[in-house]
Design a protein around this motif. Structure first.
Motif, PDB file in Angstrom:
ATOM      1  N   ASP A 188      45.841  51.756  45.235  1.00 19.34           N
ATOM      2  CA  ASP A 188      45.023  52.072  46.411  1.00 19.34           C
ATOM      3  C   ASP A 188      44.571  50.784  47.097  1.00 19.34           C
ATOM      4  O   ASP A 188      43.784  50.020  46.546  1.00 19.34           O
ATOM      5  N   GLU A 191      40.585  50.451  47.677  1.00 17.15           N
ATOM      6  CA  GLU A 191      39.742  50.204  46.506  1.00 17.15           C
ATOM      7  C   GLU A 191      40.092  48.908  45.779  1.00 17.15           C
ATOM      8  O   GLU A 191      39.208  48.227  45.255  1.00 17.15           O
ATOM      9  N   GLU A 192      41.373  48.570  45.725  1.00 15.73           N
ATOM     10  CA  GLU A 192      41.816  47.479  44.852  1.00 15.73           C
ATOM     11  C   GLU A 192      42.087  46.161  45.566  1.00 15.73           C
ATOM     12  O   GLU A 192      42.096  45.103  44.938  1.00 15.73           O
TER      13      GLU A 192
END
Length: 288
Positions: A188, A191-192
């Protein structure tokens, strides 16, 4: 043939205009950008609202005019028409799925917000996207392309997707060596990768200020690194290498959406854009 274009769904643009305000990282001045929906086939286009000549700067490798600590696009005919530190915003636009966008900038630099791509990404996703009639075309690299300088290099290999494998290696105890791999199909982005912030060294602050750089830098928009620790807490244990991947994404988006596996070792904006230029040459060969 070394590469080709493939169709992948419909092109997308922003649903409605977004205004984002903040401090410019290098100049330290107030900055504002307006993200505006754009017609299919436009690509990503920047322009300065504070200049008499409303010159539109297309976000392509040919538009890059400076690579000192950031990626700056501009015009070789109108010297003052420059816009710097576009890489984090470009990464956010890539991550959101936008293909066409006009970005009006109040001055010579993009607001840095928190030093990552996430605030831009969040605002884009909050207003949403609109699908357009035209097909999205993705450039698929079919033979290796690379750029190298001393012990730093970056290459792109054929791959059915978009992947970046980055090795970071600093002769500094806080950073040291680290490796991270981002595969757009499996990890993702929001998010990452998007949350990873830019970073700088406390020992370099005075020197950068003397060069007119990092004047807007603070603990609110960068990770500050001292001799044995960071001054502010990290969002990820390996936030530094994740941010480097964010920079690669932003710089590679100068060519729109591409397919390939990028392998980078200790690379920065200069090498990223050199690779983007070489990919661009392949794209133009394919178009002709």
């Amino acid at each position: 043939m070394t590469a080709l274009y493939i169709e992948n769904g419909k092109q997308k643009t922003l649903n409605e205009e977004i205004i984002i305000e903040g401090i410019a990282l290098h100049s330290g001045k107030d900055a504002e950008i307006r993200l505006k929906p754009a017609a299919a086939g436009t690509g990503i286009v920047f322009f300065r609202s504070d200049l008499k000549q409303q010159l539109k700067l297309k976000a392509v490798p040919e538009s890059v005019v400076n690579l000192v600590r950031n990626t700056t696009i501009g015009s070789r005919e109108v010297k003052e028409a420059k816009i710097s530190t576009i890489e984090h915003l470009m990464a956010a636009v890539w991550g959101s799925g936008i293909d066409n966008l006009e970005i009006e900038v109040s001055g010579p630099e993009i607001p840095v917000i928190d030093g990552s791509a996430y605030p831009y990404y969040q605002k884009i996703m909050n207003v949403g996207l609109q699908e357009q009639q035209e097909q999205r075309q993705i450039f698929k690299v079919e033979s290796p392309v690379y750029a190298r300088q001393d012990d730093s290099y970056i290459t792109i290999l054929p791959y059915d997707g978009f992947k970046i494998s980055y090795t970071l290696d600093y002769q500094h105890p806080v950073i040291g060596s680290s490796y991270f791999e981002f595969d757009a199909e499996k990890i993702d982005f929001a998010e990452e990768i998007a949350r990873a912030r830019t970073f700088g060294f406390a020992a370099e602050v005075e020197k950068l200020h003397a060069q007119g750089l990092a004047l807007g830098g603070s603990l609110d928009n960068a990770v500050l690194i001292e001799e044995e620790k960071t001054v502010n807490p990290l969002r990820f244990e390996n936030e530094f290498v994740r941010h480097k991947i964010l920079d690669v994404i932003g710089d590679m988006f100068l060519n729109g959406r591409i397919m390939g596996h990028i392998i980078a070792v200790k690379s920065g904006h200069r090498l990223h854009v050199r690779l983007a230029e070489k990919i661009r040459e392949k794209m133009l060969e394919e178009e002709n």
